[in-house]
Write an enzyme that holds these catalytic residues in place. Structure first.
Site, PDB file in Angstrom:
ATOM      1  N   GLU A 136       1.197  37.866  -0.764  1.00  0.00           N
ATOM      2  CA  GLU A 136       1.312  37.298  -2.110  1.00  0.00           C
ATOM      3  C   GLU A 136      -0.013  37.316  -2.872  1.00  0.00           C
ATOM      4  O   GLU A 136      -0.028  37.487  -4.090  1.00  0.00           O
ATOM      5  CB  GLU A 136       1.952  35.904  -2.015  1.00  0.00           C
ATOM      6  CG  GLU A 136       1.059  34.709  -2.222  1.00  0.00           C
ATOM      7  CD  GLU A 136       0.689  33.973  -0.925  1.00  0.00           C
ATOM      8  OE1 GLU A 136       0.917  34.495   0.189  1.00  0.00           O
ATOM      9  OE2 GLU A 136       0.137  32.868  -1.021  1.00  0.00           O
ATOM     10  N   THR A 188       2.665  41.502   5.346  1.00  0.00           N
ATOM     11  CA  THR A 188       2.161  40.194   5.807  1.00  0.00           C
ATOM     12  C   THR A 188       2.957  39.767   7.031  1.00  0.00           C
ATOM     13  O   THR A 188       4.174  39.997   7.079  1.00  0.00           O
ATOM     14  CB  THR A 188       2.260  39.090   4.725  1.00  0.00           C
ATOM     15  OG1 THR A 188       2.155  37.805   5.368  1.00  0.00           O
ATOM     16  CG2 THR A 188       3.539  39.110   3.936  1.00  0.00           C
ATOM     17  N   ASP A 211       3.641  36.881   7.613  1.00  0.00           N
ATOM     18  CA  ASP A 211       4.392  35.668   7.257  1.00  0.00           C
ATOM     19  C   ASP A 211       5.819  35.945   6.763  1.00  0.00           C
ATOM     20  O   ASP A 211       6.649  35.031   6.745  1.00  0.00           O
ATOM     21  CB  ASP A 211       3.628  34.876   6.174  1.00  0.00           C
ATOM     22  CG  ASP A 211       2.364  34.227   6.726  1.00  0.00           C
ATOM     23  OD1 ASP A 211       2.166  34.278   7.955  1.00  0.00           O
ATOM     24  OD2 ASP A 211       1.581  33.676   5.931  1.00  0.00           O
ATOM     25  N   MET A 241       1.717  31.037  13.406  1.00  0.00           N
ATOM     26  CA  MET A 241       1.300  31.110  12.005  1.00  0.00           C
ATOM     27  C   MET A 241       2.512  30.948  11.079  1.00  0.00           C
ATOM     28  O   MET A 241       3.662  31.018  11.515  1.00  0.00           O
ATOM     29  CB  MET A 241       0.551  32.402  11.731  1.00  0.00           C
ATOM     30  CG  MET A 241      -0.907  32.319  12.166  1.00  0.00           C
ATOM     31  SD  MET A 241      -1.815  33.794  11.732  1.00  0.00           S
ATOM     32  CE  MET A 241      -3.487  33.264  12.068  1.00  0.00           C
ATOM     33  N   GLU A 264       2.147  26.478  11.694  1.00  0.00           N
ATOM     34  CA  GLU A 264       0.869  25.837  11.319  1.00  0.00           C
ATOM     35  C   GLU A 264       0.952  25.116   9.974  1.00  0.00           C
ATOM     36  O   GLU A 264       0.230  24.161   9.724  1.00  0.00           O
ATOM     37  CB  GLU A 264      -0.239  26.891  11.250  1.00  0.00           C
ATOM     38  CG  GLU A 264       0.058  27.962  10.209  1.00  0.00           C
ATOM     39  CD  GLU A 264      -1.026  28.989  10.004  1.00  0.00           C
ATOM     40  OE1 GLU A 264      -2.035  28.952  10.713  1.00  0.00           O
ATOM     41  OE2 GLU A 264      -0.833  29.843   9.126  1.00  0.00           O
ATOM     42  N   ARG A 299       1.432  19.684  26.596  1.00  0.00           N
ATOM     43  CA  ARG A 299       0.287  20.585  26.367  1.00  0.00           C
ATOM     44  C   ARG A 299       0.543  21.424  25.123  1.00  0.00           C
ATOM     45  O   ARG A 299       1.691  21.644  24.747  1.00  0.00           O
ATOM     46  CB  ARG A 299       0.088  21.517  27.571  1.00  0.00           C
ATOM     47  CG  ARG A 299      -0.253  20.793  28.840  1.00  0.00           C
ATOM     48  CD  ARG A 299      -1.636  20.172  28.763  1.00  0.00           C
ATOM     49  NE  ARG A 299      -1.860  19.288  29.897  1.00  0.00           N
ATOM     50  CZ  ARG A 299      -2.381  19.679  31.055  1.00  0.00           C
ATOM     51  NH1 ARG A 299      -2.739  20.912  31.234  1.00  0.00           N
ATOM     52  NH2 ARG A 299      -2.551  18.801  32.031  1.00  0.00           N
ATOM     53  N   VAL A 332      -4.106  35.846  17.627  1.00  0.00           N
ATOM     54  CA  VAL A 332      -3.493  36.712  18.649  1.00  0.00           C
ATOM     55  C   VAL A 332      -2.236  37.365  18.066  1.00  0.00           C
ATOM     56  O   VAL A 332      -1.928  38.523  18.341  1.00  0.00           O
ATOM     57  CB  VAL A 332      -3.138  35.873  19.909  1.00  0.00           C
ATOM     58  CG1 VAL A 332      -2.234  36.628  20.851  1.00  0.00           C
ATOM     59  CG2 VAL A 332      -4.408  35.437  20.620  1.00  0.00           C
TER      60      VAL A 332
HETATM   61  O1  F6P Z   1      -1.406  34.917   5.211  1.00  0.00           O
HETATM   62  C1  F6P Z   1      -1.251  35.404   6.487  1.00  0.00           C
HETATM   63  C2  F6P Z   1      -1.884  34.499   7.501  1.00  0.00           C
HETATM   64  O2  F6P Z   1      -1.793  35.143   8.717  1.00  0.00           O
HETATM   65  C3  F6P Z   1      -1.302  33.080   7.543  1.00  0.00           C
HETATM   66  O3  F6P Z   1      -0.171  32.964   8.370  1.00  0.00           O
HETATM   67  C4  F6P Z   1      -2.463  32.299   8.071  1.00  0.00           C
HETATM   68  O4  F6P Z   1      -2.401  30.972   7.643  1.00  0.00           O
HETATM   69  C5  F6P Z   1      -3.635  32.981   7.491  1.00  0.00           C
HETATM   70  O5  F6P Z   1      -3.264  34.305   7.227  1.00  0.00           O
HETATM   71  C6  F6P Z   1      -4.872  32.941   8.334  1.00  0.00           C
HETATM   72  O6  F6P Z   1      -5.908  33.440   7.576  1.00  0.00           O
HETATM   73  P1  F6P Z   1      -7.385  33.736   8.085  1.00  0.00           P
HETATM   74  O7  F6P Z   1      -7.307  34.860   9.069  1.00  0.00           O
HETATM   75  O8  F6P Z   1      -8.120  34.105   6.849  1.00  0.00           O
HETATM   76  O9  F6P Z   1      -7.854  32.475   8.739  1.00  0.00           O
END
Ligand code: F6P
Length: 303
Positions: free
Chosen positions: A59, A82, A84, A126, A179, A227, A234
């Site tokens: 985006e 992406t 995501d 993520m 996250e 845990r 990764v």
């Molecule tokens: O936007 C893609 C993404 O992988 C998100 O899922 C995650 O929050 C972010 O990038 C992590 O970004 P960076 O690698 O800049 O910490």
């Protein structure tokens, strides 16, 4: 912005098919945050004789591409990339399938310890605005609860699910959390867990750590040993799946065709099994969230 070019001739791109990441390099730079960012781009496009810009990203990248097209008449086409999977107008973005694959494998591996040690295992994946990776990997890996930004469950709801399983003799549970999910307690208290309060050029906070807070809470409320594993980057690396390679290749071919046809301001999109050109504006106007039906399907298997 810097006019730092790499000619993509046959030698340069030969052999990259099985590689993750990008041979070009990437950043979270927002040219519209720099006083003369857009002007520098326009100057370089002119000076270097660039006919068109093929913007590959999510985006933020595609939002910048759209502004360059709308506000400065730059000839752009977009390619949705992406992990995501949260871009509108396309069923899938490339990178997502690989991330789901990695997360699923991690869940499978965590099952071993969960089961042998009778533990609750929290897996943080993520997903900033949308819970696509959590839902798909959770479904594939047989998660006992999935917490995503779109459909909040309270911390106590999750503990109830863990206890319900224990009452059935299942003394371990796998909980998958995005996250970007907020923690909510029945008291109405809500918490967004971040790694740092700093924001990037696009205003995003650095997420990470919600799984750790959730794990502590589950242990406190249920008394079960819990845990956490935070998969982090990764999920964004390594060998792409066959599906991602094929999708990226199809999007690449479509992007080249779109440049040939002069379909500026458009993005290659997967609709069903067809790759089509759609307006970039449609792709970035809102996040593509996990539909309720899919989440409810995953929910069938909770507890
Ligand atoms: O936007 C893609 C993404 O992988 C998100 O899922 C995650 O929050 C972010 O990038 C992590 O970004 P960076 O690698 O800049 O910490």
């Amino acid at each position: 912005m810097e006019g730092d070019l790499v000619p993509l001739n046959l030698e340069r791109v030969s052999g990259i098919l099985p590689l993750g990441g990008t041979i070009l390099g990437t950043s979270r730079t927002n040219p519209f945050k720099e006083p003369d960012g857009a002007e520098r781009i326009l100057r370089n496009i002119g000076a270097l004789g660039i006919d068109a810009v093929v913007a590959i990203g999510g985006e933020d990248t595609l939002g910048v591409a759209l502004r360059l097209y709308d506000e400065h008449g730059v000839k752009v086409v977009g390619i949705p990339k992406t992990i995501d999977n949260d871009l509108s107008g396309t069923d899938y973005t490339f990178g997502f399938d690989t991330a789901v694959h990695v997360a699923t494998e991690a869940i499978d591996r965590l099952h071993t310890t969960a089961e042998s040690h009778n533990r609750v295992m929290v897996v943080e994946v993520m997903g900033r605005h949308a819970g696509w990776i959590a839902v798909m990997a959770g479904l594939a890996g047989g998660a006992d609860a999935i917490l995503i930004p779109e459909y909040p469950l309270t911390v106590e709801d999750i503990c109830d699910l863990v206890q319900k399983r224990a009452a059935r003799g299942k003394r371990f549970s796998i909980i998958v959390v995005s996250e970007g999910a907020n923690l909510i307690w029945r008291s109405g208290v809500e918490q967004t867990v971040t790694q740092s309060a700093e924001t990037d050029d696009f205003g995003h906070i650095r997420l990470g750590g919600v799984g750790s807070v959730l794990a502590k809470e589950i242990e406190r409320i249920t008394g079960y040993e819990t845990r956490v594993t935070i998969l982090g980057h990764v999920q964004r690396g390594g060998t792409p799946t066959a599906r991602d390679r094929v999708l990226a290749t199809r999007f690449g071919i479509k992007g080249a065709e779109m440049v040939q046809n002069g379909q500026w301001g458009m993005m290659a999109a997967l609709r069903g099994d067809a790759v089509e050109a759609i307006p970039l504006a449609e792709a970035v106007k809102e996040y593509k969230l996990v539909p309720r039906g899919l989440y409810e399907l995953a929910r069938t298997f909770f507890g």
